[in-house]
Design a protein around this motif. Structure first.
Motif, mmCIF file in Angstrom:
data_model
loop_
_atom_site.group_PDB
_atom_site.id
_atom_site.type_symbol
_atom_site.label_atom_id
_atom_site.label_comp_id
_atom_site.label_asym_id
_atom_site.label_seq_id
_atom_site.Cartn_x
_atom_site.Cartn_y
_atom_site.Cartn_z
ATOM 1 N N SER A 27 17.586 33.029 11.411
ATOM 2 C CA SER A 27 16.211 33.101 11.923
ATOM 3 C C SER A 27 15.683 31.757 12.422
ATOM 4 N N ASN A 34 11.613 32.817 15.088
ATOM 5 C CA ASN A 34 11.131 31.535 14.574
ATOM 6 C C ASN A 34 9.978 31.023 15.437
ATOM 7 N N THR A 293 19.816 26.862 2.090
ATOM 8 C CA THR A 293 18.483 27.211 1.591
ATOM 9 C C THR A 293 17.753 26.037 0.953
ATOM 10 N N THR A 297 15.075 28.576 5.406
ATOM 11 C CA THR A 297 15.158 29.937 4.896
ATOM 12 C C THR A 297 15.817 30.806 5.943
ATOM 13 N N ASN A 298 16.556 31.792 5.497
ATOM 14 C CA ASN A 298 17.160 32.753 6.410
ATOM 15 C C ASN A 298 16.390 34.070 6.411
ATOM 16 N N ALA A 299 15.157 34.031 5.912
ATOM 17 C CA ALA A 299 14.304 35.220 5.858
ATOM 18 C C ALA A 299 14.198 35.848 7.257
ATOM 19 N N PRO A 300 14.189 37.167 7.312
ATOM 20 C CA PRO A 300 14.015 38.129 6.224
ATOM 21 C C PRO A 300 15.282 38.429 5.419
ATOM 22 N N LEU A 301 16.364 37.728 5.713
ATOM 23 C CA LEU A 301 17.612 37.966 4.986
ATOM 24 C C LEU A 301 17.618 37.174 3.691
ATOM 25 N N ARG A 302 18.396 37.655 2.733
ATOM 26 C CA ARG A 302 18.493 37.021 1.423
ATOM 27 C C ARG A 302 19.624 36.005 1.401
ATOM 28 N N GLY A 311 22.011 36.608 4.313
ATOM 29 C CA GLY A 311 21.628 35.284 4.802
ATOM 30 C C GLY A 311 22.768 34.300 4.870
ATOM 31 N N GLY A 424 16.911 42.997 3.576
ATOM 32 C CA GLY A 424 16.715 41.801 2.766
ATOM 33 C C GLY A 424 17.369 41.859 1.408
ATOM 34 N N GLN A 426 16.817 43.466 -1.412
ATOM 35 C CA GLN A 426 15.897 43.255 -2.536
ATOM 36 C C GLN A 426 16.075 44.274 -3.653
#
Length: 455
Positions: A27, A34, A293, A297-302, A311, A424, A426
């Motif tokens: 991202s 981004n 990290t 951040t690689n959000a929305p990936l984990r 991520g 993501g 979660q």
């Protein structure tokens, strides 16, 4: 008309430019959401070409990704499943027909600019090494011959002390130098088919950008900050670890490095148009694994680099080829970087009987991002003696359709996710669907046996 033009153009042996960023997360680009970093050239490539949203790295770290890229095989089959240390005895064996050798046999002039990382280095104490010139690259430019960890971005370069400064001004920045070397390669070889592997050292940590660009990003709203470290108490902007280099988000040094990569993409596209080569050049941009990290951040990936969460292994991927790749298109189909070898083989008419290939050609997607490809599973094998310093653990993984299983080798526990509903990762569904866990785990174990994966 698009497909007819595509196949007609493909018969002319397109030039191929493969640009690889190091540790660039999913991202980080504007076209991937981004809003802090500035990537106008890459965003334009995405508008004029195709953006892929489920393109995977074969591993969550560097060397195995590059092994898969060069051979079209799973890293587990090759036996390179972790990044190679400077003194490593293991290296990519010359018995493989690499992507460069495949294309060279088709009449291509081949060149690499920058990072290789498929060998230990004799100058660091490795018993032997195989560098790019032994794997089919006609020109090897500013590539490392020593370890690259914590490498310097400003001249002189720790990773290759024999490189001589060429750019004007008191300071030479390696990404600028790589961009210029890439332009020179295109100018020298533009009258024949060429394959250029522009393999950036950026944005590998410790991130370190050019001072003017760093200041620009430090002044932006929501810019991350961090003090200079004890190794750089005077905050010298040309020494490693200056202020901002360890910012945990909106890192101004990462943004500055990425902007220099983007500037190089703009210059390459401009030169291709100037030389009349843009209509017969396939340009690909991607990354080798997720971002660290600690600084992004690689959000929305984990997760991120070193983990088998999305991520760590899902990458930005843009393909651009005017008149031949559908413009402003998005492809959601899962693919992996070991698919690049058979794809370029199909485009160039190369023979594929020299080694087994684990990837498939995704050429049909260039004209239609919804084109049907053979159904298959995706596998990862990442055994570690101890946890990675970024938090990654010894594990294997399988993606089958929407379902993804991660099997941790260290404690034996397993996690199950539905990526269509939960990209993501979660919500672990392993307790809810034990039979699905068992089926995927059996498939993963069978694959490990088939490729003779080592633990």
């Amino acid at each position: 008309m698009l497909l007819l033009a595509f196949y007609s153009r493909a018969q002319q042996q397109p030039n191929i430019i493969f640009i690889l960023a190091d540790d660039l997360g999913y991202s980080e680009l504007g076209c991937y959401g981004n809003s802090f970093n500035e990537t106008p050239a890459l965003d334009r490539l995405a508008r004029e070409g195709m953006r892929f949203t489920s393109f995977y790295a074969a591993a969550p770290v560097c060397s195995p990704y590059r092994a898969a890229l060069m051979t079209g095989q799973y890293p587990a089959r090759i036996g390179i499943t972790d990044y190679l240390r400077p003194r490593a005895a293991r290296h990519l064996d010359t018995s493989y027909v690499t992507l460069a050798e495949l294309l060279k046999a088709q009449g291509y002039r081949t060149g690499i600019v920058g990072k290789w990382h498929l060998s230990g280095y004799i100058k660091e104490g490795a018993p032997e090494e195989t560098l790019p010139d032994q794997h089919g690259f006609d020109e090897v430019l500013v590539s490392e011959n020593r370890g690259i960890g914590e490498g310097t971005y400003f001249y002189p370069y720790d990773f290759n002390r024999e490189i001589r400064k060429q750019l004007p001004g008191p300071q030479e920045f390696i990404t600028d130098r790589q961009n210029e070397e890439a332009l020179g390669f295109i100018r020298r070889n533009g009258k024949q088919p060429f394959f250029l592997f522009l393999s950036h050292y950026a944005v590998h940590t410790t991130v370190h950008g050019k001072p003017g660009l760093v200041r620009h990003f430090q002044q932006k709203k929501n810019a991350g900050s961090s003090p200079p470290t004890q190794q750089n108490p005077g905050n010298d902007p040309y020494n490693k670890w200056p202020a901002g280099s360890k910012a945990s988000g909106n890192n101004p040094h990462l943004a500055a490095q990425l902007k220099t990569i983007d500037d190089g993409v703009a210059a390459i596209v401009s030169l291709l148009k100037e030389l009349g080569l843009d209509q017969n050049t396939l340009l690909i941009f991607t990354s080798d694994n997720g971002g660290e990290t600690t600084i992004t951040t690689n959000a929305p990936l984990r997760g991120g680099k070193s983990t088998l969460y999305e991520g760590g292994v899902r990458e930005p991927f843009i393909a651009w080829w005017p008149g031949n790749i559908k413009a402003n298109a998005v492809c959601k189909q899962p693919l992996a970087n070991y698919d690049i070898y058979p794809t370029l083989m199909a485009l160039t008419g190369g023979a594929g009987n020299h080694q087994p290939l684990d990837g498939i050609s995704f050429v049909p997607l260039f004209g239609n991002p919804q084109a049907a490809l053979p159904p298959r599973n995706f596998y990862w094998h990442y055994p570690l003696d101890q946890p990675h310093f970024l938090g990654g653990r010894s594990a294997g993984s399988i993606r089958s359709g929407a379902w993804k299983l991660i099997s941790f080798f260290d404690d034996g526990h397993k996690e199950l996710y539905n990526l269509d509903e939960d990209p993501g990762e979660q919500t672990d569904l392993s307790a809810k669907y034990p039979s699905r866990v068992a089926g995927l785990d059996t498939a993963l174990r069978n694959w490990q046996k088939n490729v003779q994966a080592s633990h």
